[in-house]
Every structure is written in structure tokens, then in C-alpha cells.
Scaffold this active site. Structure first.
Site, PDB file in Angstrom:
ATOM      1  N   TRP A  55      29.919  52.283  53.863  1.00 36.05           N
ATOM      2  CA  TRP A  55      28.966  52.886  52.349  1.00 36.05           C
ATOM      3  C   TRP A  55      27.863  53.314  53.717  1.00 36.05           C
ATOM      4  CZ3 TRP A  55      24.191  52.449  50.111  1.00 36.05           C
ATOM      5  CH2 TRP A  55      24.537  53.322  48.923  1.00 36.05           C
TER       6      TRP A  55
ATOM      7  N   LYS B 134      30.771  48.536  45.221  1.00 34.83           N
ATOM      8  CA  LYS B 134      31.092  47.471  44.029  1.00 34.83           C
ATOM      9  C   LYS B 134      29.835  46.731  44.276  1.00 34.83           C
ATOM     10  CE  LYS B 134      32.465  45.261  40.729  1.00 34.83           C
ATOM     11  NZ  LYS B 134      32.391  45.936  39.108  1.00 34.83           N
TER      12      LYS B 134
HETATM   13  C1  F6R Z   1      27.976  49.689  36.802  1.00 28.39           C
HETATM   14  C2  F6R Z   1      27.802  48.594  37.665  1.00 28.39           C
HETATM   15  C3  F6R Z   1      26.721  47.990  38.611  1.00 28.39           C
HETATM   16  C4  F6R Z   1      26.373  47.038  38.333  1.00 28.39           C
HETATM   17  C5  F6R Z   1      25.028  46.733  39.514  1.00 28.39           C
HETATM   18  C6  F6R Z   1      24.764  45.131  39.461  1.00 28.39           C
HETATM   19  O1  F6R Z   1      29.458  49.513  36.582  1.00 28.39           O
HETATM   20  O2  F6R Z   1      28.965  47.648  37.838  1.00 28.39           O
HETATM   21  O3  F6R Z   1      25.156  48.619  37.930  1.00 28.39           O
HETATM   22  O4  F6R Z   1      26.448  46.618  37.905  1.00 28.39           O
HETATM   23  O5  F6R Z   1      25.410  47.539  40.976  1.00 28.39           O
HETATM   24  O6  F6R Z   1      25.896  44.476  40.016  1.00 28.39           O
HETATM   25  P1  F6R Z   1      26.373  43.075  40.077  1.00 28.39           P
HETATM   26  O7  F6R Z   1      26.370  42.816  38.474  1.00 28.39           O
HETATM   27  O8  F6R Z   1      27.149  42.663  41.100  1.00 28.39           O
HETATM   28  O9  F6R Z   1      24.703  42.346  40.518  1.00 28.39           O
END
Ligand code: F6R
Length: 600
Positions: free
Chosen positions: A73, A595
Site C-alpha cells: 500500500w 484495513k
Molecule cells: C472504516 C474503517 C476505518 C477504521 C479505522 C480504525 O470502515 O474501518 O475507519 O475504523 O481505520 O481502524 P481500527 O479500528 O483497526 O483501529
């Protein structure tokens, strides 16, 4: 965001690497590559685009039992074949894949590599060139790699092949996730257990500033001073079927549908033998000792935090602030005397959140992580962890993790309130059960949301989501879901805030999704709908049973007023899903997104 796999053993490695990379696709990437080593040397295959494109370039005649692979990425340099990993040193002896960001790569280049022609724009190439330079000075590979690691500033997960050293993968980690997996006659390397769960469930966690020498028989972990470290493996509790789509066309749809089950799993996981919701006493004590809670998170998890604040203040009566992690470093609030930090992160790897965790730990603060991934960095580095029990979330757009975060926060608030002798006005287990049933009804009404997506979003440039009170937070999440997967410009607003500027954007036909699930503000939000309709908007009111009116497009089954986000978000998720589908977008892997966001 970037993924690494590696295999060393007895089977032909190409398919193992490509399959592993496919399992990491969900993390987000824009190019991919593999390098395999056999007696003729190291063969590198790279391609911009998808793993499917990479597959076309891999020479099926090359047989090898050792190899590394990568999904990239882009951070330094555009997505291109030249910038795709693996990268090779000038003489071609060393081949490397890297996740993370090397902060001092320019400086290292100036100091050591002025005469070395670079083949890419990446920070990664600097690492592999340095290893070669130090090896040329007479160091063996392990020492040359270690010397290089000692110079790097920033985050890295690395896997290195040496064309001259038979069947060894050199691995290192700092701040970026990386695991080593153990097998019979083979060993593997992966950013995420998911990539290799088909062939082993035994993994060894790596800590920051560790390097590992992996052969097919042995895994040797060392610190950067060369001292050996012993660490027992753990069993990854991941069912290979959890990460398959089954009959679903997309992971996102599967994960939306899993939400009722996740609610029930969470109730089970947090219920004790007497049938009461319970949270680890150490965590409850930490909340009770705190004079203020600071929730820190990003994106969807931040939106869940906004809802969580309401529980923690209204139910547990603890003042709570919610902060976007990436801003916290510069806009740090004046902290209270006894703060407790709560990090909410599906992946447990988000670099922005981790940077705050590191900072507040240095300040001596206590921290709780609420995450879906046991053993993730944020979980390991916090004092306490609460798990989401949502199962692997693979679609980039978060759905079941959001509702799981809210459910776990509600249980946390509930258990804390109980410990403080606060009289609880509702039976949370019963209410979460009602939520699960409501979610089921919503998931069974997909055709309705597909039609809404068709009617309102088929050809629009933009869309507004409005709500008041808890509905405002769901509007933010609804807008985020829509924009990230359908690329429609979407914004969530507090209903009352529209007239302070944004209403200027309302034109003939502009879709405005209005949520009306909150009794106290039902009339006010409907007033806001009238304001936008008077200016030509095309309103789509989604209300809740008991508050409905004739003009509503959809009525959600009733759930407890504090838990409405858990039900109200499901239509938002489904509308976004179908809007993206109608626009032929790649629902599970939206452009530019990752992700697991492991760079700041
Ligand atoms: C949107 C999404 C992102 C995550 C963000 C935080 O659908 O998935 O906005 O919520 O990148 O990621 P985490 O929860 O893994 O810290």
C-alpha cells in the site's frame, strides 16, 4: 495496509505465497510481488494491481521451497511495478519485503548509499542496499542485517532472502505486526495469522526490535544485541472457515449479516455462571479509580467511541472525552489528575492510536484496549484488554466490529455502574437480545435497502446524513460507510448544525438521509427535514417503531433508546453496500484504503 508472507519448507512455495497474499488482500494494497529462492538464485515476480495480475506474471516452471511475498500500500513512491516489493540489492544478492515507514531513509541514503544507483522511490530499497554494503565489508548476513536494523528509525516488519545462504529467511520487526508460524518440516512468516492458518495454527509473537532466523527446522529469535530469546508458541483461535466468503458475494455483506450472531456471542462471552454480565475486576477497578476517561480511536472505531461516551457518562456516570488518535499528539487536552485511556481498535494495530498509547504510557497513564484481535500490538501494550469476539473482519469497511465495539462498551458501562451501586434502569442482556433480533429483521429486509440505494444514490454526486443525539453519531458512521465504498461525497451532520452553513449545498434532488430514532428530538429532526425539503432535498427518513410518521421511508424495529445505534447503523451499512454495488465499486477493497492502517 501492506502484508508479508514467507514460507520455508518442502513444498513448492509459489502457490503458498500467492494464497497467503490473497488472504491479506483485505488489508488494502495496490501492488504485489513474490521472490522465491532455489539453487539457481532468487527469482522475483512483481506487478501493479491485484494478486490476480501477479499470478499472470509468475513463471510456473520455477520450482522453489523458500520464498517471501508482499502486498504494498504505497507510502513512498507511486503504486508501480518498480516500487512494488520485493526489492533487491544492486548485486542481486539480497531480496527484501518491508511493511512500515523508515523515517531516516533519506539520511541513510546520503550517508551510505551516494554511489548506489536506486531502482525505486521506496524507503525499503535503502534497507536492502545497506545489508549488501555491510555484507560486502565482510559481515555475515545475520550481522549485516543486524547492523542495518540498528540504524533504522521508524516502523518495520521485514523478511529478507540471501541468494548465497541456503534456505533461510531473516526476519525483523519494530512497531509493525509480524508473526512466525511453526509447522512440521516447514516454518512460515506472516503479518497476520489469517494468511497461513490453512497450514498452521501455531504462531510465535515477535516483539519490537527483535530479529528471527527462520529455517525449515528451526526458528531462532534474537534481540538486536544478538542474544537469543525463548518464546513459546500460541494456538491461533481462528477457524479457516471464518475467513472464507462462503456463498456470499462479498465479505462486507457476510459481516453485516453476522451482526446478530456477534451480539449473542458477546453476551455469552461476558456473562458469568449466574447469568450476569461481568467484566474483569481489574478493569472495573481502573475505571472506578479514574476521574475521567479518554477514548482514543480512528474512523469507525472513533464513531463507536462517541456512542460509548454516552454509556459511560449516562450509565456509569464517569466523565468521558473522545479523541481522534491522529490529532491527539498535537491537540492533547489538559489531562485530569487520574485519567484512564481507552483505545478502541478493531485491528489493534492502528499506528495513530498506537502512537498515543506509547505517549500516554510514557506519561505513566493506565490504558485499556478494546479490540477484535487478541495479541495485537495495542492489546499487548495496554494494561488491560477487552475483546470484541466479532470474528475476523475482512471487508475493509468495518461493520460488525463497530456494533461489537458499541455492545462491549455498553457492557463495560453497565458493569462499572453496578460496581458503583448505581441502580440500573434496564436489563442489558435482555435489551441486547432485542437488538440482535432487530438486526436480524433488518438483515432480512435487504431488498428494501437495495431499493433505497437505487432510488436515492444511483446517480447522485453527494448525500447528507443527519441526526440528533445518538442519531448524529450514526449519521457520521453512515456517511463514512457510503463515501469509503461507493465514493459518493457523503457527510454526516448534527441536524441542528445544517443551517449554520451546510444547508447551502442542498440543491434540487440532493439526497438527505435523516435518522429519527430518538424520542426527545424526534420533532426537531423532522423539522430539519422540512428545512432541507423546502430547498429541494430528496429526504429518506429512517425512523424507529413508536416514533414513525407517514413520510418515513423505513421504520426500524424498536430497541432501547440508548442502544439505537446498534440497530440504526444496519440500514446505513446496507444502503452503502448496495450503492457501491450499483456503481460497480470493489466493495470489499475500496480504492486507496487499507484495513489495518499501520502508518501514522
Ligand atoms: C472504516 C474503517 C476505518 C477504521 C479505522 C480504525 O470502515 O474501518 O475507519 O475504523 O481505520 O481502524 P481500527 O479500528 O483497526 O483501529
Amino acid at each position: 495496509m501492506c502484508g508479508i508472507v514467507g514460507y520455508i519448507g518442502y513444498k513448492d512455495v509459489k502457490e503458498i505465497l500467492l494464497n497467503g497474499l490473497e488472504k491479506l488482500e483485505y488489508r488494502g494494497y495496490d501492488s504485489a510481488g513474490i521472490a522465491v529462492r532455489n539453487e539457481k538464485g532468487v527469482h522475483v515476480f512483481r506487478e501493479k494491481g491485484r494478486i490476480a495480475d501477479l499470478r499472470q506474471t509468475v513463471d510456473v516452471n520455477v520450482q522453489a521451497v523458500t520464498g517471501i511475498g508482499h502486498t504494498r500500500w504505497a507510502t513512498h513512491g507511486v503504486p508501480s511495478k518498480d516500487n512494488a516489493h520485493p526489492h533487491q540489492s544492486t548485486a542481486g544478492r539480497f531480496t527484501l519485503v518491508h511493511n512500515g515507514v523508515i523515517e531516516n531513509y533519506e539520511q541513510l541514503k546520503k550517508e551510505y548509499l551516494l554511489d548506489v544507483p536506486m531502482k525505486s522511490d521506496t524507503d525499503t530499497e535503502v534497507i536492502v542496499q545497506l545489508v549488501e554494503i555491510f555484507a560486502n565489508e565482510g559481515l555475515d548476513t545475520e550481522a549485516a542485517f543486524r547492523k542495518t536494523l540498528q540504524m533504522l528509525k521508524g516502523s518495520y516488519a521485514l523478511a529478507l532472502l540471501d541468494a548465497e545462504q541456503e534456505e533461510t529467511i531473516f526476519v525483523a520487526k519494530n512497531k509493525s505486526p509480524l508473526l512466525v508460524g511453526l509447522g512440521e518440516g516447514f516454518n512460515v512468516v506472516a503479518s497476520d495469522a489469517m494468511a497461513m492458518i490453512q497450514i498452521t495454527d501455531q504462531f510465535v509473537e515477535l516483539m519490537d526490535k527483535e530479529m528471527v532466523i527462520v529455517t525449515k527446522e528451526k526458528v531462532t529469535i534474537k534481540n538486536l544485541d544478538g542474544q537469543e530469546i525463548q518464546r513459546a508458541p500460541y494456538t491461533a483461535e481462528l477457524d479457516a472457515s471464518d475467513i472464507e466468503k462462503g456463498t456470499y458475494p462479498h465479505y462486507m455483506l457476510k459481516e453485516i449479516d453476522e451482526q446478530p450472531l456477534v451480539m449473542r456471542k458477546i453476551i455469552q462471552a461476558y456473562q458469568n455462571d449466574q447469568g450476569k454480565l461481568t467484566i474483569d475486576q481489574g478493569i472495573i477497578q481502573a475505571l472506578n479509580e479514574a476521574d475521567r476517561l479518554y477514548i482514543v480511536a480512528c474512523g469507525t472505531s472513533y464513531h463507536a467511541g462517541l456512542v460509548g461516551k454516552q454509556f459511560l457518562e449516562k450509565v456509569a456516570k464517569i466523565p468521558t472525552e473522545v479523541h481522534v488518535a491522529s490529532e491527539f499528539g498535537y491537540n492533547m487536552p489538559l489531562l485530569s489528575e487520574k485519567p484512564l485511556f481507552i483505545f478502541i481498535s478493531q485491528s489493534g494495530e492502528t499506528a495513530d492510536s498506537r502512537a498515543v498509547l506509547v505517549k500516554v504510557k510514557e506519561m505513566g497513564c493506565k490504558a485499556l484496549t478494546i479490540t477484535n484481535v487478541q495479541g495485537s500490538t495495542l492489546s499487548r501494550e495496554a494494561d488491560y484488554t477487552l475483546l470484541l469476539h466479532a470474528g475476523p473482519e475482512i471487508a475493509v469497511a468495518s461493520t460488525k466490529a463497530y456494533t461489537a465495539q458499541i455492545a462491549v462498551l455498553s457492557i463495560l458501562a453497565h458493569a462499572t455502574a453496578e460496581s458503583r451501586g448505581i441502580k440500573l434502569e434496564f436489563d442489558l442482556i435482555h435489551e441486547l437480545g432485542i437488538v440482535a433480533n432487530a438486526m436480524e429483521v433488518l438483515c432480512d429486509t435487504k431488498a428494501e435497502f437495495e431499493q433505497i440505494a437505487r432510488d436515492y444514490l444511483a446517480s447522485t454526486r453527494n448525500c447528507f446524513f443527519i441526526g440528533r443525539a445518538l442519531d448524529y453519531y450514526v449519521s457520521l458512521e453512515g456517511a463514512l460507510k457510503l463515501k469509503e465504498i461507493s465514493y459518493i461525497q457523503a457527510e454526516g451532520f448534527a441536524g441542528g448544525e445544517l443551517k449554520h452553513g451546510t444547508i447551502a449545498l442542498i440543491e434540487e434532488g440532493t439526497p438527505v438521509v435523516a435518522l429519527a430514532t430518538q424520542q426527545d428530538v424526534n420533532l426537531s429532526i423532522r423539522g430539519n427535514v422540512k428545512e432541507v425539503v423546502a430547498r429541494g432535498a430528496n429526504p429518506c427518513i429512517i425512523s424507529m417503531k413508536g416514533l414513525e410518521s407517514e413520510e418515513d421511508r423505513f421504520v426500524i424495529p424498536a430497541v432501547h433508546e440508548l442502544l439505537t445505534p446498534l440497530a440504526a447503523v444496519v440500514p446505513m451499512q446496507l444502503i452503502a453496500y448496495y450503492a457501491a454495488l450499483h456503481r460497480s465499486c470493489d466493495v470489499d477493497k475500496p480504492r486507496n484504503l487499507a484495513k489495518s492502517v499501520t502508518v501514522e
